[in-house]
Design a protein around this motif. Structure first.
Motif, PDB file in Angstrom:
ATOM      1  N   ILE A  18      73.522  45.505   1.282  1.00 32.57           N
ATOM      2  CA  ILE A  18      72.277  43.975   1.510  1.00 32.57           C
ATOM      3  C   ILE A  18      73.402  42.620   2.956  1.00 32.57           C
ATOM      4  CG2 ILE A  18      72.114  41.404   0.162  1.00 32.57           C
ATOM      5  CD1 ILE A  18      72.441  43.081  -2.543  1.00 32.57           C
ATOM      6  N   CYS A  19      74.319  43.393   3.164  1.00 31.02           N
ATOM      7  CA  CYS A  19      75.435  42.716   4.253  1.00 31.02           C
ATOM      8  C   CYS A  19      75.098  43.170   5.673  1.00 31.02           C
ATOM      9  CB  CYS A  19      76.510  41.980   3.619  1.00 31.02           C
ATOM     10  SG  CYS A  19      76.710  40.479   2.359  1.00 31.02           S
ATOM     11  N   THR A  20      74.408  44.454   5.940  1.00 29.46           N
ATOM     12  CA  THR A  20      74.822  44.628   6.888  1.00 29.46           C
ATOM     13  C   THR A  20      72.725  44.730   7.867  1.00 29.46           C
ATOM     14  OG1 THR A  20      74.417  47.352   6.321  1.00 29.46           O
ATOM     15  CG2 THR A  20      76.700  46.235   6.661  1.00 29.46           C
ATOM     16  N   PRO A  21      72.440  44.575   9.326  1.00 34.42           N
ATOM     17  CA  PRO A  21      71.334  44.384   8.947  1.00 34.42           C
ATOM     18  C   PRO A  21      70.530  46.043   8.790  1.00 34.42           C
ATOM     19  CG  PRO A  21      72.504  43.663  10.787  1.00 34.42           C
ATOM     20  CD  PRO A  21      73.402  44.490  10.195  1.00 34.42           C
ATOM     21  N   TRP A  22      71.215  47.270   9.600  1.00 32.52           N
ATOM     22  CA  TRP A  22      71.095  48.349   9.044  1.00 32.52           C
ATOM     23  C   TRP A  22      70.418  48.878   7.228  1.00 32.52           C
ATOM     24  CZ3 TRP A  22      73.466  51.718   6.431  1.00 32.52           C
ATOM     25  CH2 TRP A  22      75.256  51.619   5.908  1.00 32.52           C
ATOM     26  N   GLY A  23      71.412  48.143   6.513  1.00 29.62           N
ATOM     27  CA  GLY A  23      71.552  48.543   5.294  1.00 29.62           C
ATOM     28  C   GLY A  23      69.858  47.517   5.038  1.00 29.62           C
ATOM     29  N   GLN A  24      69.964  46.694   4.796  1.00 29.54           N
ATOM     30  CA  GLN A  24      68.454  46.005   4.696  1.00 29.54           C
ATOM     31  C   GLN A  24      66.953  46.026   5.548  1.00 29.54           C
ATOM     32  OE1 GLN A  24      68.566  41.864   5.612  1.00 29.54           O
ATOM     33  NE2 GLN A  24      70.212  41.106   4.346  1.00 29.54           N
ATOM     34  N   ARG A  25      66.607  46.305   6.199  1.00 28.55           N
ATOM     35  CA  ARG A  25      65.843  47.667   6.972  1.00 28.55           C
ATOM     36  C   ARG A  25      66.094  48.650   5.986  1.00 28.55           C
ATOM     37  NH1 ARG A  25      68.412  46.478  12.053  1.00 28.55           N
ATOM     38  NH2 ARG A  25      67.828  44.829  13.380  1.00 28.55           N
ATOM     39  N   ALA A  26      66.834  49.483   5.990  1.00 28.70           N
ATOM     40  CA  ALA A  26      66.393  50.974   5.088  1.00 28.70           C
ATOM     41  C   ALA A  26      65.717  50.365   3.957  1.00 28.70           C
ATOM     42  CB  ALA A  26      67.991  51.501   5.077  1.00 28.70           C
ATOM     43  N   GLU A  27      66.437  49.662   3.165  1.00 32.71           N
ATOM     44  CA  GLU A  27      66.058  49.228   1.555  1.00 32.71           C
ATOM     45  C   GLU A  27      64.669  49.107   1.979  1.00 32.71           C
ATOM     46  OE1 GLU A  27      68.728  49.378  -1.603  1.00 32.71           O
ATOM     47  OE2 GLU A  27      68.807  47.630  -0.897  1.00 32.71           O
ATOM     48  N   PRO A 126      73.274  42.777  -9.103  1.00 32.05           N
ATOM     49  CA  PRO A 126      72.347  43.777  -9.754  1.00 32.05           C
ATOM     50  C   PRO A 126      71.421  43.153 -10.259  1.00 32.05           C
ATOM     51  CG  PRO A 126      73.739  43.379 -10.992  1.00 32.05           C
ATOM     52  CD  PRO A 126      73.638  41.885 -10.304  1.00 32.05           C
ATOM     53  N   SER A 127      70.147  44.835 -10.930  1.00 29.79           N
ATOM     54  CA  SER A 127      69.125  44.636 -11.299  1.00 29.79           C
ATOM     55  C   SER A 127      69.421  44.825 -13.032  1.00 29.79           C
ATOM     56  CB  SER A 127      68.183  46.054 -11.744  1.00 29.79           C
ATOM     57  OG  SER A 127      67.194  46.614 -12.516  1.00 29.79           O
ATOM     58  N   GLY A 128      68.991  43.623 -14.046  1.00 31.50           N
ATOM     59  CA  GLY A 128      68.751  43.357 -15.133  1.00 31.50           C
ATOM     60  C   GLY A 128      68.739  44.899 -15.717  1.00 31.50           C
ATOM     61  N   HIS A 129      67.631  45.126 -15.859  1.00 35.22           N
ATOM     62  CA  HIS A 129      66.489  45.616 -16.362  1.00 35.22           C
ATOM     63  C   HIS A 129      67.498  47.365 -16.717  1.00 35.22           C
ATOM     64  CE1 HIS A 129      62.200  43.742 -15.255  1.00 35.22           C
ATOM     65  NE2 HIS A 129      62.694  44.358 -16.901  1.00 35.22           N
ATOM     66  N   THR A 130      68.621  47.360 -15.726  1.00 33.00           N
ATOM     67  CA  THR A 130      69.159  48.580 -15.695  1.00 33.00           C
ATOM     68  C   THR A 130      70.478  48.583 -16.392  1.00 33.00           C
ATOM     69  OG1 THR A 130      68.478  49.578 -13.713  1.00 33.00           O
ATOM     70  CG2 THR A 130      70.466  50.824 -13.841  1.00 33.00           C
ATOM     71  N   ALA A 131      70.901  47.060 -16.150  1.00 30.70           N
ATOM     72  CA  ALA A 131      71.765  47.294 -17.109  1.00 30.70           C
ATOM     73  C   ALA A 131      72.465  47.098 -18.647  1.00 30.70           C
ATOM     74  CB  ALA A 131      72.448  45.522 -16.344  1.00 30.70           C
ATOM     75  N   ILE A 132      70.544  46.906 -18.979  1.00 26.87           N
ATOM     76  CA  ILE A 132      70.756  47.029 -19.800  1.00 26.87           C
ATOM     77  C   ILE A 132      70.955  48.563 -20.647  1.00 26.87           C
ATOM     78  CG2 ILE A 132      69.422  46.778 -22.092  1.00 26.87           C
ATOM     79  CD1 ILE A 132      68.108  44.204 -20.508  1.00 26.87           C
ATOM     80  N   SER A 176      69.863  50.021  -4.343  1.00 28.26           N
ATOM     81  CA  SER A 176      71.259  49.451  -4.141  1.00 28.26           C
ATOM     82  C   SER A 176      71.432  48.589  -5.520  1.00 28.26           C
ATOM     83  CB  SER A 176      71.526  48.371  -2.790  1.00 28.26           C
ATOM     84  OG  SER A 176      70.289  47.581  -3.125  1.00 28.26           O
ATOM     85  N   GLU A 177      70.606  47.567  -5.925  1.00 26.31           N
ATOM     86  CA  GLU A 177      70.143  46.897  -7.484  1.00 26.31           C
ATOM     87  C   GLU A 177      70.461  47.537  -8.147  1.00 26.31           C
ATOM     88  OE1 GLU A 177      67.820  43.332  -5.209  1.00 26.31           O
ATOM     89  OE2 GLU A 177      67.037  45.004  -6.605  1.00 26.31           O
ATOM     90  N   VAL A 178      69.837  48.142  -8.185  1.00 26.73           N
ATOM     91  CA  VAL A 178      69.973  49.592  -9.701  1.00 26.73           C
ATOM     92  C   VAL A 178      70.906  50.380  -9.735  1.00 26.73           C
ATOM     93  CG1 VAL A 178      68.953  51.502 -10.708  1.00 26.73           C
ATOM     94  CG2 VAL A 178      66.866  50.121  -9.560  1.00 26.73           C
ATOM     95  N   LEU A 179      71.948  50.992  -7.969  1.00 26.56           N
ATOM     96  CA  LEU A 179      72.799  51.427  -8.783  1.00 26.56           C
ATOM     97  C   LEU A 179      74.385  50.722  -8.552  1.00 26.56           C
ATOM     98  CD1 LEU A 179      74.307  54.484  -7.750  1.00 26.56           C
ATOM     99  CD2 LEU A 179      74.476  53.522  -5.822  1.00 26.56           C
TER     100      LEU A 179
END
Length: 270
Positions: A18-27, A126-132, A176-179
């Motif tokens: 989330i905090c790097t340009p290449w990470g954002q581009r990849a997702e 993070p993802s709420g659906h995965t957290a449950i 990343s949100e799921v993980l």
């Protein structure tokens, strides 16, 4: 302390994705794969988005009822088995995970480093659906009988693999949100087992030697089916790989981690 490792993993995923340009581009690139039609996902009929369909818990409007039922089951098991400390720890895992993801989603910034479209700037980490399912699975492990603990973990891991793959492949959440949601649940579970007295920590239980292989193989199959799409193979495989990693993390935290990682006490000096 395993909780620290999970927290470190959570922060690493957040910073890199989330905090790097290449990470954002990849997702962000994943959202442009395929035609973007939700009906292209194999799991669409169970998503609750289809007209007249019943959502697979905790998807769509079934999220809160699933959470409430899960908490009620934990309370009931605590009362029946009279495992008060484990029950309080289990409730803490669920409440802190689901409550924590709400706080983090509203406080963690998602800077736009690549000029992404407006529809990709929503904060979902993070993802709420995965957290449950992750939190309820780890909580159940704390309060069930040791004889059935591995099998409860297996059922929960398969459920998690399905929901995590769904969240990633349908475009509701990035990998990343799921993980991140899974790592958050594991962190609170690790903290709970560290705070519990050694005698109350779930210890090693006897189970068929093939159970880990069967569980993880089944989780991979569930992840592949739940993450499959007709319009893009890459997005399907990325979603399945993310879901399988989530399942493996929860399985290791619930069953695979040795019991001696619980909090140690100082020896009494004569």
């Amino acid at each position: 302390m395993p909780a620290l490792l999970y927290i470190l993993g959570f922060l690493t995923v957040y910073l890199l994705a989330i905090c790097t340009p290449w990470g954002q581009r990849a997702e962000n690139a994943l959202f442009h794969l395929g035609k973007g039609d939700p009906e292209a996902a194999w799991i669409y009929p169970l998503s609750g988005a289809a007209y007249g369909s019943t959502p697979l818990p905790p998807l769509e409007l079934s999220a809160k009822p699933t959470l409430m039922v899960g908490l009620a089951v934990i309370v009931a098991l605590t009362l029946v088995r009279r495992c008060w400390r484990q029950g309080c720890a289990a409730l803490g895992v669920v409440i802190l995970t689901t409550g924590g993801k709400e706080v983090l989603k509203s406080t963690l910034p998602r800077p736009d480093l690549v000029g992404a479209p407006e529809n990709l700037l929503d904060q979902g980490f993070p993802s709420g659906h995965t957290a449950i399912p992750a939190a309820l699975t780890l909580a159940a492990v704390l309060v069930v009988s040791p004889r059935i603990r591995p099998y409860v973990a297996t059922a929960g891991v398969l459920w998690l693999a399905c929901i995590a793959a769904y969240s990633a492949t349908m475009g509701g959440h990035r990998p990343s949100e799921v993980l991140g949601a899974t790592l958050l649940a594991c962190a609170f579970y690790g903290l709970a087992t560290w705070l519990l007295p050694p005698a109350a920590v779930p210890g090693a239980t006897r189970s068929p030697r093939a159970l880990p292989v069967i569980t993880l193989t089944s989780a991979l199959a569930v992840a592949l089916v739940s993450g499959a799409r007709n319009d893009t193979l890459t997005r399907s495989l990325v979603s399945a790989a993310t879901a399988f990693l989530c399942a493996a993390l929860v399985w290791y935290a619930a069953v695979g981690r040795p019991a001696h990682t619980a909090r140690r006490t100082r020896p009494v000096l004569d």
